[in-house]
Scaffold this active site. Structure first.
Site, mmCIF file in Angstrom:
data_model
loop_
_atom_site.group_PDB
_atom_site.id
_atom_site.type_symbol
_atom_site.label_atom_id
_atom_site.label_comp_id
_atom_site.label_asym_id
_atom_site.label_seq_id
_atom_site.Cartn_x
_atom_site.Cartn_y
_atom_site.Cartn_z
ATOM 1 N N CYS A 139 0.838 -1.215 0.000
ATOM 2 C CA CYS A 139 0.000 0.000 0.000
ATOM 3 C C CYS A 139 0.868 1.258 0.000
ATOM 4 O O CYS A 139 1.834 1.356 0.754
ATOM 5 C CB CYS A 139 -0.914 -0.027 1.222
ATOM 6 S SG CYS A 139 -2.042 1.385 1.247
ATOM 7 N N CYS B 120 -19.347 2.414 8.841
ATOM 8 C CA CYS B 120 -18.586 1.702 9.879
ATOM 9 C C CYS B 120 -17.317 2.521 10.093
ATOM 10 O O CYS B 120 -16.487 2.605 9.190
ATOM 11 C CB CYS B 120 -18.256 0.287 9.407
ATOM 12 S SG CYS B 120 -17.124 -0.586 10.519
ATOM 13 N N CYS C 163 -16.735 -8.929 5.609
ATOM 14 C CA CYS C 163 -16.045 -7.645 5.402
ATOM 15 C C CYS C 163 -14.788 -7.874 4.565
ATOM 16 O O CYS C 163 -13.900 -8.625 4.979
ATOM 17 C CB CYS C 163 -15.614 -7.053 6.737
ATOM 18 S SG CYS C 163 -16.953 -6.938 7.917
ATOM 19 N N ARG D 181 -17.864 -2.398 18.057
ATOM 20 C CA ARG D 181 -17.151 -3.663 17.783
ATOM 21 C C ARG D 181 -15.831 -3.731 18.531
ATOM 22 O O ARG D 181 -14.986 -2.852 18.416
ATOM 23 C CB ARG D 181 -16.901 -3.846 16.274
ATOM 24 C CG ARG D 181 -16.215 -5.186 15.964
ATOM 25 C CD ARG D 181 -16.134 -5.502 14.471
ATOM 26 N NE ARG D 181 -17.443 -5.432 13.876
ATOM 27 C CZ ARG D 181 -17.793 -4.526 12.956
ATOM 28 N NH1 ARG D 181 -16.943 -3.670 12.513
ATOM 29 N NH2 ARG D 181 -19.014 -4.523 12.485
ATOM 30 N N CYS E 14 -19.729 -5.780 3.626
ATOM 31 C CA CYS E 14 -18.974 -4.603 4.058
ATOM 32 C C CYS E 14 -17.670 -4.595 3.263
ATOM 33 O O CYS E 14 -17.094 -5.671 3.040
ATOM 34 C CB CYS E 14 -18.669 -4.708 5.554
ATOM 35 S SG CYS E 14 -17.609 -3.371 6.158
ATOM 36 N N CYS F 144 0.497 4.717 6.967
ATOM 37 C CA CYS F 144 -0.131 4.537 8.285
ATOM 38 C C CYS F 144 0.835 3.774 9.210
ATOM 39 O O CYS F 144 1.198 2.624 8.923
ATOM 40 C CB CYS F 144 -1.450 3.779 8.145
ATOM 41 S SG CYS F 144 -2.504 4.459 6.840
ATOM 42 N N CYS G 121 0.416 0.056 10.268
ATOM 43 C CA CYS G 121 -0.110 -0.942 9.333
ATOM 44 C C CYS G 121 0.949 -1.848 8.706
ATOM 45 O O CYS G 121 1.879 -1.379 8.052
ATOM 46 C CB CYS G 121 -0.911 -0.259 8.231
ATOM 47 S SG CYS G 121 -1.737 -1.487 7.173
HETATM 48 N N1 SAM Z 1 -6.677 0.599 3.076
HETATM 49 C C1 SAM Z 1 -7.951 0.886 3.581
HETATM 50 C C2 SAM Z 1 -7.945 2.025 4.580
HETATM 51 O O1 SAM Z 1 -6.953 2.201 5.291
HETATM 52 O O2 SAM Z 1 -8.942 2.717 4.660
HETATM 53 C C3 SAM Z 1 -8.651 -0.318 4.195
HETATM 54 C C4 SAM Z 1 -7.880 -1.343 4.982
HETATM 55 S S1 SAM Z 1 -7.140 -0.774 6.518
HETATM 56 C C5 SAM Z 1 -6.101 -2.143 6.937
HETATM 57 C C6 SAM Z 1 -8.497 -0.817 7.680
HETATM 58 C C7 SAM Z 1 -8.246 -0.409 9.108
HETATM 59 O O3 SAM Z 1 -7.557 -1.434 9.809
HETATM 60 C C8 SAM Z 1 -7.380 0.806 9.364
HETATM 61 O O4 SAM Z 1 -8.063 2.007 9.193
HETATM 62 C C9 SAM Z 1 -6.996 0.622 10.820
HETATM 63 O O5 SAM Z 1 -7.927 1.273 11.670
HETATM 64 C C10 SAM Z 1 -7.059 -0.897 11.013
HETATM 65 N N2 SAM Z 1 -5.717 -1.446 11.269
HETATM 66 C C11 SAM Z 1 -4.712 -1.589 10.378
HETATM 67 N N3 SAM Z 1 -3.609 -2.094 10.958
HETATM 68 C C12 SAM Z 1 -3.919 -2.280 12.264
HETATM 69 C C13 SAM Z 1 -3.186 -2.764 13.392
HETATM 70 N N4 SAM Z 1 -1.917 -3.119 13.280
HETATM 71 N N5 SAM Z 1 -3.815 -2.847 14.580
HETATM 72 C C14 SAM Z 1 -5.115 -2.455 14.689
HETATM 73 N N6 SAM Z 1 -5.850 -1.988 13.671
HETATM 74 C C15 SAM Z 1 -5.265 -1.889 12.470
HETATM 75 FE FE1 SF4 Z 2 -2.829 1.199 3.376
HETATM 76 FE FE2 SF4 Z 2 -2.757 0.015 5.723
HETATM 77 FE FE3 SF4 Z 2 -3.099 2.625 5.610
HETATM 78 FE FE4 SF4 Z 2 -5.073 0.988 4.758
HETATM 79 S S1 SF4 Z 2 -4.290 1.189 6.840
HETATM 80 S S2 SF4 Z 2 -4.321 2.806 3.744
HETATM 81 S S3 SF4 Z 2 -3.855 -0.712 3.940
HETATM 82 S S4 SF4 Z 2 -1.281 1.497 4.946
#
Ligand code: SAM
Ligand code: SF4
Ligand code: DTB
Length: 324
Positions: free
Chosen positions: A62, A197, A106, A269, A137, A66, A69
């Protein structure tokens, strides 16, 4: 001086102040749980938990940064990138999730935003999930109004898009898109008539004031998100926030309780992080008003309790899966 503790009633309000939410966070734990549980019972059967199952339909690589992530291309986390899955393979997983008791499926994609050419496949997945009798979802990153309308036309029930944290702490966690970008996507989803959500993550080194700020953003939306995921950070090696102190579980439970009081009719949730929680912490989360979980041994890329473990936990607690 702390603001007076607001009187808590079960009618949704949209004019919460940060001081009011802060004073709820500061309540003695038994008082906080009593209020959250009382409000929970006004709208829900406290023995029922809604079950969703997650699938990563497009993993890793990606472009966003973040800090939590494992799927960001900015960090070396060992997650193997994979292309968008075939529709049939996704629907086979959805069927298995339904047969294991999930009522919502989801699908998550590691995108900044979906390309229009991919949306056709996503719409087929949504239609297939609906045909199985499940709620659908997706979480695909930022959306335009037109994309949101297209997803709605395919029958999408929920769109997950998290604000993740407070407006103040946000810049420490993500630099590649703004808080306002997220609010714009949420408005497009809401305007298209899709259920929202939206929640966030705790345990990333934020303060209580940041947790207050996050819940304040959610609870002052003109319509509360129908579904509010509260994730405990899954610390993944290689990500910038992987070495922080783990959050006191009691602070996590307090966050759930304040979310329940501030958004009385939303499904709250208990999302990521259950793998690391004791049965007792999860039971406290249910007492605090959580009424939804992700079921299945994997979230998107990280572990989650197996369905059998959850069935055993529900049996011990005398709780049941919520029917659609
Ligand atoms: N890429 C899209 C986005 O960020 O909107 C969708 C997938 S992203 C993985 C969905 C959510 O997963 C993120 O907004 C975050 O809140 C949660 N998430 C990701 N990594 C995480 C982690 N290590 N621990 C807890 N929640 C996590
Ligand atoms: Fe990409 Fe992870 Fe951020 Fe979603 S949460 S936008 S998958 S880096
Ligand atoms: C949400 O709030 N939590 C889920 C879902 N929405 C998409 C994702 C949790 C991901 C945890 C890290 C991982 O498994 O990669």
């Amino acid at each position: 001086m702390n603001a007076p503790v607001p009187s808590c009633n079960a009618i949704p309000r949209h004019d919460w102040t940060r001081d009011e939410l802060q004073s709820l966070f500061s309540l003695p734990f038994p008082e906080l749980i009593y209020r959250a549980q009382s409000i929970h019972r006004a709208h829900f059967d406290p023995t029922e938990v809604q079950i969703s199952t997650l699938l990563s339909i497009k993993t890793g690589g990606c472009p966003e940064d973040c800090a939590y992530c494992p799927q960001s291309a900015s960090y070396d986390t060992g997650v193997k990138a994979a292309k968008l899955m075939d529709v049939d393979a996704v629907l086979a997983d959805a069927r298995a999730a339904r047969d294991a008791g999930a009522t919502r499926f989801c699908m998550g994609a590691a995108w900044r935003s979906p390309k229009d050419k991919d949306l056709g496949h996503i719409c087929e997945m949504i239609e297939g999930v609906k045909a199985l009798g499940m709620e659908s979802c997706v979480t695909l990153g930022m959306l335009t109004e037109t994309q949101a309308q297209r997803l709605k036309s395919s029958g999408l029930d929920y769109y997950n898009h998290n604000i993740d944290t407070s407006p103040e702490f946000y810049g420490e966690i993500i630099t590649t898109r703004t808080y306002q970008d997220r609010l714009d996507t949420l408005a497009a989803v809401r305007d298209a008539g899709i259920h929202v959500c939206c929640g966030g993550i705790v345990g990333m080194g934020e303060t209580v004031a940041d947790r207050v700020g996050m819940l304040h953003t959610l609870a002052t939306m003109p319509v509360h998100p129908e579904s509010v995921p509260i994730n405990m950070l899954m610390q993944v090696e290689g990500t910038p926030v992987s070495k922080g102190q783990t959050l006191d579980p009691i602070e996590f439970v307090r966050t759930i309780a304040v979310a329940r009081i501030a958004m009385p009719k939303s499904m709250v949730r208990l999302s990521a992080g259950r793998e690391l929680m004791s049965a007792e912490t999860q039971a406290l989360c249910f007492l605090a008003g959580a009424n939804s979980i992700f079921q299945g041994p994997k979230l998107l890329t990280t572990p989650n309790p197996a369905a059998d473990e959850d069935h055993h936990l529900f049996e011990r607690l005398g709780m049941n899966a919520m029917a659609l």
